[in-house]
Design a protein around this motif. Structure first.
Motif: not given
Length: 1024
Positions: A23, A56, A116, A120, A150
């Motif tokens: 991240r 994410m 991404s 992330p 990420p």
């Protein structure tokens, strides 16, 4: 929401830390490795949930075996999860159109970078070992580029030692700084137990422990097992997966085997087949084990055992022995295998072993056992080990198989494992055999089946299961076309079996029915048949008289037909009748022994001579003759002298004070036969029943039984239609119990249940019945019932007199009856009986027989003359072998000295008696001597501080465990005491038992009941 994963905190923290780095813009690869069922997928799913919770984006793909045949199949499923086919929808970008792998890899990396950009990305790939090669290469390449993105790559991969060498792992070409690898281990026993208890509540440890073992610490197996137990409503873990529903556990094990490959599956099942035949290793005591047969989880198996086992499994499966050895070690480390108490790796639980074997049919298992037998025979393994495999195999049709099974059967028979020997011989009959081979096998098998049927039967249960199996086999052996010597051997075995089952006339007719014309070439054969006929006729009065009359007539008219064996039987007959002295009998027998003997007649000569030598107090000669006789014959083939030789050995042990107390009399079992609701009244009380000729004896039993008599009305009796003739060992068992003082120590109830199991009212006159009556009389006298004892001694005397066996060395019933008369106050009858026995004893003229008669006559006479007789008895018995009669004579002399007022001399005599009794272990006589010392005014009579009775409860528990083969450390663990405490108790016990070495414990405590393992004992942590 699923709960937290047990023992997975470290790996989840590792993934969380790598996800935080991703991240922050620095991606990487986390590779989770582990064996099948260790929870790789569960950890990945937990990581996916955590990533989604932190915002994410997640791309998830689960690889499957079908991916192997498709180009970039795994990554297609990863980038297009919404489509069932894994292909993009119409109009979408298709990165896989170009067949150049480098071009496709570049497009995929660009696609990952695009995904991404806004947030992330977590790329999760489960079971990467199943991915297609192109997808695996892309994952490796991506790991080299995501360190600036990420993006976190989270990949799981199976890592398990299989028989087939595995393909290289995903990260084998990556430098260590580009990948974070974590290997998942099985759960510990504690965590598995907590999971099991969480599902079943606060269950007892054995129940939880069985779940722990059956799952081997693998979450997959544990959850499947708990699901099945819940579905089938079972609480305890069964031994067979067929008992589980809906079958999740079996499915999990099958999936584990399928993932391991066919070679590993074959080895795993071959090991399960072998394990089913493993037996305890003789001479090597087992460590404390669980009820499931294995010990410490994760403990390494013995290296030599692993190598040995690998060679056998190679012969069964054809796999590389080095790979098999590695697999055994690795699988033991995973907990699926555990070394047993002898260092052999075996499946952690019987349910697991059964589930592994589920894929093999019975035919396949038999073939595996045969392959194991081949491998073990080629390695030169023990006969018993090879035979155990042949027992489970089909017909081997191999020349060596016949010898292996026969030798294993004989070895088992020599060690007293009759049922094992029977199993080997039954299996041997399925091999192709010639007539002579089959005849010998049938003779041995029939003998062993009859012996096993008799030894399995409880006293008085009338068991005759051997008649339906052993007798027909011996009959078949008798009529096969074989050599005359083999036919005679089978006929003698058949006759002995019939006689032991109570069919004496049939036994004699079988032997007389042999065609002696076919035996004329070898005179020893008809001589052996005649000798066997005479011995077997002992059970029937009429047949006995006829047999000895015919033998005596032949000895005078044609002595060559009688031979040395028949002449020895005539000497024995004269000795038992009291017609000759011991010296004359032994001289005549020694002359017969000097002549060469044929193998067929030698057992009769040696057995007869050994029995007479015991009567003559020549114990050294008796022991030598018995050893010679046993060494020269097959111990597992029935023979009339077999019972004689066992009696000789037992009589010698009784005389030397080394007899072993029988376990069935030491065990205080509940008298199940006393329940009238189950068994009803005895048959002799049933209305309308035909009265048996011996029913008067039963009435007398009830009439002469006292209120506390062990064989009295309150004791159970055998059902009348199931009574059997008591054997010699039954009478000796009762005598051994009395000699050891167990009656006085509170074992009257156990002895009473034993003796009353024989309904003597339905047993015809025989030597065994007379011996048992004598033993029961001794028991009654020791229990304080001289009236009932006198009845038994009188009945015994009637039987001996009817058989014209008057020698008191055989059964001293007159002196025993005289002692009962003294106890009742009838000294006149006692004098008549004792004088009569002394007269007969002086004819036989041995110290023990004459000394015993003098002792009882001294007690009946009393006064100064009685004291003189007692002193003569003591003087004579000091020259006799053994020692119990001398102790009794010292006791009688001491009491007579007390009566005469000579207290000082009396105390010296009684102290000698007490000391000798204590050293001999004759507790009853030692207690009588102490009581007499107290009557004589001794301030502190010597307390018996030797022998088994002197042991404390703690010492007794420890010496019993030590006698079973446990080490001091193991005993300390079993009893939860310090090792030093064990050593202290053993030192004290050795002193009391009069021994110096641990190896002597089994001899001294041979009758101690075996200690059952504590089912609540957990060897891992000692909990109960």
């Amino acid at each position: 929401m699923p709960g937290p994963l047990s023992e997975r905190t470290d790996v989840l923290e590792l993934i969380a830390a790598e996800a935080a780095r991703a991240r922050a813009g620095t991606g990487g690869l986390v590779l989770l490795r582990g064996a099948t069922g260790t929870g790789r997928t569960a950890v990945l799913e937990a990581a996916v949930r955590d990533a989604e919770a932190h915002g994410m984006r997640v791309l998830l793909a689960r690889c499957a075996p079908c991916d192997q045949a498709q180009y970039f199949a795994s990554l297609t499923r990863l980038l297009h999860p919404a489509q069932p086919t894994g292909r993009p929808a119409a109009g979408e970008h298709e990165p896989f159109q170009d067949r150049d792998e480098r071009v496709v890899s570049g497009h995929l990396l660009l696609r990952v970078a695009e995904l991404s950009e806004d947030r992330p990305l977590l790329v999760a790939v489960d079971d990467a070992h199943l991915a297609d090669p192109a997808s695996r290469r892309w994952l490796v390449e991506a790991a080299r580029h995501v360190d600036r993105m990420p993006v976190l790559l989270l990949v799981t991969e199976r890592s398990q030692y299989d028989i087939a060498p595995p393909a290289p792992g995903l990260a084998h070409t990556l430098p260590p700084d580009l990948v974070r690898t974590h290997t998942l281990a099985p759960l510990s026993g504690r965590s598995t137990a907590l999971l099991a208890r969480g599902r079943v509540g606060d269950a007892a440890w054995p129940r939880v422990e069985s779940r722990v073992r059956a799952s081997a610490g693998h979450p997959l197996l544990l959850h499947a097992l708990l699901e099945d137990l819940g579905g089938s409503g079972a609480e305890a873990v069964p031994e067979s997966s067929a008992m589980l529903y809906p079958g999740a556990y079996q499915a999990a094990v099958s999936w584990w085997l399928e993932s391991a490959g066919p070679r590993t599956t074959a080895v795993a099942r071959a090991l399960a087949v072998l394990e089913d035949t493993w037996a305890d290793i003789p001479g090597r005591p087992a460590a404390p084990a669980s009820p499931h047969g294995s010990i410490r989880p994760g403990a390494p198996a013995h290296p030599a055992t692993v190598r040995h086992l690998a060679e056998i499994l190679t012969g069964m499966t054809g796999a590389d022995p080095a790979r098999i050895a590695g697999w055994l070690t690795a699988t033991t480390g995973l907990g699926l295998l555990r070394p047993d108490a002898w260092g052999r790796p075996r499946w952690a639980h019987r349910l697991l072993r059964d589930a592994v074997l589920e894929g093999w049919s019975e035919d396949r298992r038999r073939a595996a056992h045969l392959a194991a037998a081949d491998a073990m025979w080629q390695r030169g393994d023990s006969t018993a080990a090879v035979a155990r495999q042949l027992l489970r195999a089909g017909a081997a049709s191999r020349p060596w198989a016949v010898n292996v099974l026969r030798d294993a059967a004989r070895e088992a028979a020599r060690e007293g494992r009759a049922e094992t020997a029977v199993a080997h011989l039954r299996r041997l009959l399925r091999e192709p055999l010639s007539d002579p081979q089959r005849q010998r096998v049938l003779t041995e098998l029939g003998s062993l089946e009859c012996t096993a049927a008799l030894s399995r039967s409880e006293p008085g249960d009338g068991s005759d299961s051997g008649v339906s199996t052993g007798i027909p086999r011996l009959t078949e052996a008798l009529w096969l076309p074989v050599e005359p010597a083999d036919r005679v051997r089978a006929a003698i075995a058949l006759g002995t079996a019939l006689a032991r089952f109570g069919h004496t006339r049939s036994a004699v007719e079988t032997l007389r029915g042999l065609d002696e014309s076919g035996l004329s070439d070898r005179p020893a054969l008809p001589q052996a048949v005649r000798a066997a006929t005479v011995l077997l006729s002992e059970q029937d009065q009429v047949l006995r008289r006829q047999a000895y009359a015919r033998l005596s007539e032949q000895a005078h008219s044609t002595p060559d037909l009688v031979g040395a064996a028949g002449s020895a039987l005539l000497v024995r007959h004269a000795a038992a009748a009291g017609l000759i002295s011991a010296r004359e009998a032994m001289e005549r027998l020694r002359a017969l022994l000097l002549a060469p003997a044929e193998p067929e007649t030698e057992p009769f000569l040696l057995g007869t001579a050994a029995e007479v030598a015991v009567w003559a107090d020549d114990f050294d000669s008796a022991e030598q003759l018995a050893d010679h006789a046993l060494a020269g014959r097959d111990p597992h083939v029935l023979h009339p002298t077999g019972e004689i030789l066992r009696d000789v050995r037992a009589d010698l042990a009784m005389a030397h004070g080394t007899h072993v107390l029988p376990r069935h009399l030491l065990a205080d079992r509940s008298p199940a036969r006393t329940d009238p609701a189950r068994h009803g009244p005895p048959a002799r009380e049933a209305s309308g029943a035909e009265e048996h000729p011996w029913t008067e004896h039963a009435r007398a039993d009830a009439e002469y039984a006292g209120p506390h008599d062990p064989a009295g009305p309150g004791a159970p009796s055998a059902p009348a239609d199931r009574a059997r003739t008591p054997r010699g060992e039954d009478a000796r068992a009762v005598l051994a119990l009395v000699a050891a003082g167990r009656v006085a120590a509170g074992r009257v109830a156990a002895a009473g249940r034993f003796v009353t199991a024989f309904d003597l009212s339905r047993v015809p006159d025989s030597p065994e019945r007379d011996r048992f009556l004598y033993a029961r009389g001794v028991l009654r006298a020791a229990a304080g019932n001289p009236v009932g004892a006198a009845h038994d001694f009188l009945e015994c005397g009637r039987g001996r007199s009817a058989r014209e066996e008057l020698n008191p060395a055989v059964l001293p019933w007159r002196t025993a009856l005289a002692e009962c008369a003294v106890a009742r106050g009838d000294r006149r009858e006692a004098l008549l009986l004792a004088e009569d026995e002394l007269r007969l004893a002086r004819v036989w003229d041995t110290p023990r027989t004459v000394g015993r008669a003098l002792r009882v006559l001294a007690t009946a006479t009393g006064g100064r003359h009685g004291l003189d007789l007692a002193e003569e008895a003591v003087r004579l018995l000091r020259t006799a072998p053994g020692g119990e009669e001398l102790i009794a004579a010292l006791l009688a002399r001491g009491r007579l000295l007390l009566a005469a007022g000579e207290r000082t001399q009396a105390r010296e005599t009684l102290r000698e008696a007490a000391d000798r009794a204590a050293r001999r272990g004759a507790v009853r006589l030692a207690q009588a001597a102490e009581e007499a010392l107290r009557e004589g005014g001794a301030r502190r009579p010597a307390t018996v501080r030797t022998g088994f009775e002197a042991l404390t409860d703690s010492e007794r528990r420890i010496v019993e465990l030590a006698a079973e083969g446990h080490t001091n450390t193991e005993i300390a663990g079993l009893l939860h005491v310090a090792r030093r405490t064990v050593e202290t108790h053993l030192t004290s016990a050795y002193r009391k038992l009069g021994i110096r070495r641990r190896g002597q414990l089994q001899t001294v405590l041979g009758a101690a009941a075996p200690r059952r393992p504590d089912r609540n004992y957990c060897p891992e942590d000692g909990r109960t």
